[in-house]
Design a protein around this motif. Structure first.
Motif, short mmCIF file in Angstrom:
data_model
loop_
_atom_site.label_atom_id
_atom_site.label_comp_id
_atom_site.label_asym_id
_atom_site.label_seq_id
_atom_site.Cartn_x
_atom_site.Cartn_y
_atom_site.Cartn_z
N SER A 1 6.03 5.68 1.16
CA SER A 1 6.58 3.95 1.05
C SER A 1 5.49 2.79 0.42
CB SER A 1 6.30 4.18 2.61
OG SER A 1 4.93 4.07 3.01
N GLY A 2 5.93 1.91 0.14
CA GLY A 2 5.55 1.54 -1.26
C GLY A 2 5.12 2.13 -2.41
N ARG A 3 6.48 3.17 -2.64
CA ARG A 3 6.95 3.20 -4.07
C ARG A 3 7.98 4.32 -4.34
NH1 ARG A 3 3.09 3.57 -7.62
NH2 ARG A 3 0.90 4.39 -7.28
N THR A 4 8.41 3.54 -5.60
CA THR A 4 9.42 4.48 -5.90
C THR A 4 9.78 6.02 -6.25
OG1 THR A 4 9.90 2.06 -5.94
CG2 THR A 4 11.59 3.42 -7.36
N VAL A 5 9.74 6.63 -5.69
CA VAL A 5 9.25 7.60 -6.16
C VAL A 5 10.34 8.06 -7.54
CG1 VAL A 5 9.49 8.81 -4.14
CG2 VAL A 5 11.21 9.35 -5.37
N SER A 6 11.79 7.34 -7.74
CA SER A 6 11.90 8.23 -9.31
C SER A 6 11.53 7.51 -10.28
CB SER A 6 13.46 7.68 -9.67
OG SER A 6 13.46 6.52 -8.70
N GLN B 1 1.27 -1.32 0.19
CA GLN B 1 0.25 -0.41 0.01
C GLN B 1 0.95 1.80 0.17
OE1 GLN B 1 -2.54 0.60 3.54
NE2 GLN B 1 -3.73 2.58 2.25
N VAL B 2 0.54 1.94 -1.02
CA VAL B 2 1.40 3.49 -1.08
C VAL B 2 0.98 4.33 -0.10
CG1 VAL B 2 1.51 5.16 -2.71
CG2 VAL B 2 2.13 2.61 -3.31
N GLN B 3 2.09 4.95 0.78
CA GLN B 3 1.66 6.19 1.62
C GLN B 3 2.67 7.17 1.68
OE1 GLN B 3 2.01 4.11 5.39
NE2 GLN B 3 -0.71 4.69 5.69
N LEU B 4 1.86 8.15 1.61
CA LEU B 4 2.59 9.59 1.62
C LEU B 4 3.41 10.46 2.44
CD1 LEU B 4 1.77 9.95 -1.68
CD2 LEU B 4 3.57 9.36 -1.34
N VAL B 5 4.32 10.59 3.39
CA VAL B 5 4.11 11.72 4.49
C VAL B 5 4.63 12.55 4.66
CG1 VAL B 5 4.54 11.63 7.27
CG2 VAL B 5 3.36 8.93 5.93
N GLU B 6 3.97 13.66 4.26
CA GLU B 6 4.73 14.97 4.79
C GLU B 6 4.96 15.07 6.32
OE1 GLU B 6 0.75 15.69 1.62
OE2 GLU B 6 1.58 15.05 3.72
N SER B 7 6.32 16.16 5.90
CA SER B 7 6.59 17.23 7.42
C SER B 7 7.54 17.93 6.74
CB SER B 7 7.20 16.14 7.51
OG SER B 7 9.06 15.63 7.06
N GLY B 8 7.67 19.22 7.86
CA GLY B 8 8.80 20.42 7.94
C GLY B 8 7.55 21.37 7.78
N GLY B 9 6.27 21.47 8.28
CA GLY B 9 5.73 22.88 7.49
C GLY B 9 6.13 23.57 8.62
N GLY B 10 5.51 24.38 9.30
CA GLY B 10 5.53 25.19 10.70
C GLY B 10 5.67 26.92 9.87
N LEU B 11 6.51 27.81 11.41
CA LEU B 11 5.48 29.27 11.71
C LEU B 11 6.67 29.85 11.33
CD1 LEU B 11 3.61 31.61 12.03
CD2 LEU B 11 5.29 30.96 14.36
N VAL B 12 6.81 30.64 10.10
CA VAL B 12 8.08 31.47 9.86
C VAL B 12 8.13 32.68 9.59
CG1 VAL B 12 8.09 30.55 6.84
CG2 VAL B 12 10.02 31.31 8.36
N GLN B 13 8.15 33.50 9.23
CA GLN B 13 8.25 34.69 9.24
C GLN B 13 8.74 35.29 7.83
OE1 GLN B 13 11.15 37.84 11.66
NE2 GLN B 13 9.25 37.96 13.06
N ILE C 1 -2.99 9.54 -5.17
CA ILE C 1 -2.59 9.73 -3.69
C ILE C 1 -1.63 10.91 -3.22
CG2 ILE C 1 -1.06 7.85 -2.21
CD1 ILE C 1 -0.83 5.81 -4.62
N TRP C 2 -2.74 10.89 -2.27
CA TRP C 2 -1.97 12.08 -1.87
C TRP C 2 -1.71 11.76 -0.04
CZ3 TRP C 2 -2.52 17.03 -3.65
CH2 TRP C 2 -3.63 17.07 -5.15
N GLY C 3 -0.44 12.87 0.81
CA GLY C 3 -0.15 12.82 1.86
C GLY C 3 -1.73 13.00 2.95
#
Length: 129
Positions: A25-30, A1-13, A118-120
């Motif tokens: 995961s479950g997917r070769t991005v290339s 099963q393909v899963q996409l997990v985003e990270s790195g967001g936050g508050l910035v000026q 497929i969406w994160g």
């Protein structure tokens, strides 16, 4: 099963930078086109950038006009991760950012959310003025 997990967001000026990551995961991005989209409150989801492969030409990328020159999409095949480096951030960049996977698209079609199946879960980016 393909899963996409985003990270790195936050508050910035405004004027600052963030780097978003999308671990697949479950997917070769290339092998596929990966895209970043965003959705601000009360607005429709919009295209940000995509990265894919053009046969015999190598990597292809595309950007929305609103982020050209400020955002850079890239991928690390060894880590199966796609990145979105965001520089010179503006308050209007505030949104939930989503990573998505397209089994096949080319050219302008890769700018449409319809091309992605497929969406994160998304990561919040907030830019303060």
């Amino acid at each position: 099963q393909v899963q996409l997990v985003e990270s790195g967001g936050g508050l910035v000026q405004a004027g600052g930078s963030l780097r978003l990551s999308c671990l697949a995961s479950g997917r070769t991005v290339s092998w596929f086109t990966m895209g970043w989209f965003r959705q601000a409150p009360g607005k429709e989801r919009e295209f940000v950038a995509h990265i894919g492969v053009v046969p015999f030409r190598g990597t292809s990328t595309g950007y929305a006009d609103s982020v050209k020159g400020r955002f850079t999409i890239s991928r690390d095949n060894a880590k199966n991760t796609v990145y979105l480096q965001m520089n010179s951030l503006k308050p209007e960049d505030t949104a939930v950012y989503y990573c998505a996977d397209s089994p096949r698209c080319s050219g302008d079609a890769c700018s449409s959310s319809d091309a992605y199946n497929i969406w994160g879960q998304g990561t919040q980016v907030t830019v303060s003025s």
